[in-house]
Design a protein around this motif. Structure first.
Motif, PDB file in Angstrom:
ATOM      1  N   PRO A 181      28.887 -37.934  24.146  1.00  0.00           N
ATOM      2  CA  PRO A 181      30.339 -37.887  24.319  1.00  0.00           C
ATOM      3  C   PRO A 181      30.704 -37.050  25.527  1.00  0.00           C
ATOM      4  O   PRO A 181      29.951 -36.174  25.957  1.00  0.00           O
ATOM      5  CB  PRO A 181      30.833 -37.231  23.028  1.00  0.00           C
ATOM      6  N   ASP A 182      31.874 -37.352  26.106  1.00  0.00           N
ATOM      7  CA  ASP A 182      32.329 -36.596  27.276  1.00  0.00           C
ATOM      8  C   ASP A 182      32.615 -35.142  26.943  1.00  0.00           C
ATOM      9  O   ASP A 182      32.361 -34.249  27.711  1.00  0.00           O
ATOM     10  CB  ASP A 182      33.590 -37.238  27.866  1.00  0.00           C
ATOM     11  N   LYS A 183      33.184 -34.917  25.776  1.00  0.00           N
ATOM     12  CA  LYS A 183      33.518 -33.549  25.372  1.00  0.00           C
ATOM     13  C   LYS A 183      33.092 -33.364  23.923  1.00  0.00           C
ATOM     14  O   LYS A 183      33.014 -34.299  23.154  1.00  0.00           O
ATOM     15  CB  LYS A 183      35.015 -33.304  25.483  1.00  0.00           C
ATOM     16  N   GLY A 184      32.827 -32.140  23.567  1.00  0.00           N
ATOM     17  CA  GLY A 184      32.562 -31.831  22.170  1.00  0.00           C
ATOM     18  C   GLY A 184      31.109 -31.581  21.842  1.00  0.00           C
ATOM     19  O   GLY A 184      30.816 -30.977  20.833  1.00  0.00           O
ATOM     20  N   ALA A 185      30.188 -32.014  22.660  1.00  0.00           N
ATOM     21  CA  ALA A 185      28.780 -31.765  22.395  1.00  0.00           C
ATOM     22  C   ALA A 185      28.227 -30.901  23.527  1.00  0.00           C
ATOM     23  O   ALA A 185      28.423 -31.210  24.694  1.00  0.00           O
ATOM     24  CB  ALA A 185      28.012 -33.075  22.314  1.00  0.00           C
ATOM     25  N   PHE A 186      27.563 -29.839  23.174  1.00  0.00           N
ATOM     26  CA  PHE A 186      27.004 -28.963  24.189  1.00  0.00           C
ATOM     27  C   PHE A 186      25.816 -28.223  23.596  1.00  0.00           C
ATOM     28  O   PHE A 186      25.680 -28.121  22.381  1.00  0.00           O
ATOM     29  CB  PHE A 186      28.053 -27.982  24.730  1.00  0.00           C
ATOM     30  N   PRO A 187      24.940 -27.707  24.445  1.00  0.00           N
ATOM     31  CA  PRO A 187      23.762 -26.996  23.935  1.00  0.00           C
ATOM     32  C   PRO A 187      24.138 -25.755  23.132  1.00  0.00           C
ATOM     33  O   PRO A 187      25.126 -25.091  23.430  1.00  0.00           O
ATOM     34  CB  PRO A 187      23.003 -26.587  25.200  1.00  0.00           C
ATOM     35  N   LEU A 188      23.352 -25.485  22.121  1.00  0.00           N
ATOM     36  CA  LEU A 188      23.553 -24.261  21.353  1.00  0.00           C
ATOM     37  C   LEU A 188      23.162 -23.058  22.193  1.00  0.00           C
ATOM     38  O   LEU A 188      22.319 -23.151  23.081  1.00  0.00           O
ATOM     39  CB  LEU A 188      22.710 -24.298  20.077  1.00  0.00           C
ATOM     40  N   ASP A 189      23.755 -21.951  21.901  1.00  0.00           N
ATOM     41  CA  ASP A 189      23.491 -20.703  22.625  1.00  0.00           C
ATOM     42  C   ASP A 189      22.320 -19.988  21.943  1.00  0.00           C
ATOM     43  O   ASP A 189      22.486 -18.967  21.290  1.00  0.00           O
ATOM     44  CB  ASP A 189      24.764 -19.847  22.615  1.00  0.00           C
ATOM     45  N   HIS A 190      21.123 -20.553  22.097  1.00  0.00           N
ATOM     46  CA  HIS A 190      19.947 -20.011  21.415  1.00  0.00           C
ATOM     47  C   HIS A 190      19.626 -18.575  21.815  1.00  0.00           C
ATOM     48  O   HIS A 190      19.114 -17.808  21.006  1.00  0.00           O
ATOM     49  CB  HIS A 190      18.723 -20.896  21.685  1.00  0.00           C
ATOM     50  N   LEU A 191      19.923 -18.216  23.044  1.00  0.00           N
ATOM     51  CA  LEU A 191      19.602 -16.864  23.517  1.00  0.00           C
ATOM     52  C   LEU A 191      20.727 -15.867  23.266  1.00  0.00           C
ATOM     53  O   LEU A 191      20.603 -14.698  23.598  1.00  0.00           O
ATOM     54  CB  LEU A 191      19.261 -16.903  25.011  1.00  0.00           C
ATOM     55  N   GLY A 192      21.833 -16.328  22.700  1.00  0.00           N
ATOM     56  CA  GLY A 192      22.942 -15.437  22.382  1.00  0.00           C
ATOM     57  C   GLY A 192      23.647 -14.888  23.607  1.00  0.00           C
ATOM     58  O   GLY A 192      24.225 -13.797  23.555  1.00  0.00           O
ATOM     59  N   GLU A 193      23.640 -15.661  24.692  1.00  0.00           N
ATOM     60  CA  GLU A 193      24.243 -15.183  25.933  1.00  0.00           C
ATOM     61  C   GLU A 193      25.747 -14.977  25.809  1.00  0.00           C
ATOM     62  O   GLU A 193      26.307 -14.130  26.500  1.00  0.00           O
ATOM     63  CB  GLU A 193      23.961 -16.179  27.067  1.00  0.00           C
TER      64      GLU A 193
END
Length: 91
Positions: free
Chosen positions: A17-29
């Protein structure tokens, strides 16, 4: 006369999808920004309109660290906050 129904000939290529899906912040940045935003929501009975600055800061953190696509903040609904803080709304 026979008519061939070839439904299998068309291929479907999924795309994100264009918006709404993004990588999780695994490193807690951006964890600090998320926690501030969530605390603001709790303090304001989950009225997100009261936490727009915290939301803006969180999204800026995600964009700076490539955890979501960069978007102009005006497109994300923060044009009025840019003008109040003295930032260039075209930036």
């Amino acid at each position: 006369m026979s008519t061939a129904m070839n439904f299998g000939n068309k291929s479907f290529t999924p795309r994100p999808p264009d918006k709404g899906a993004f990588p999780l912040d695994h490193l807690g940045e951006c964890k600090k920004f998320k926690e501030v935003f969530m605390e603001c929501l709790k303090d304001n009975r989950y009225d997100s309109s009261m936490c727009r600055m915290q939301s803006k800061n969180y999204l800026e953190c995600r964009m700076e660290r490539q955890l979501m696509a960069k978007e102009p903040l005006q497109k994300l609904g923060f044009k009025d906050l840019l003008n109040q803080s003295g930032e260039d709304p075209k930036h």
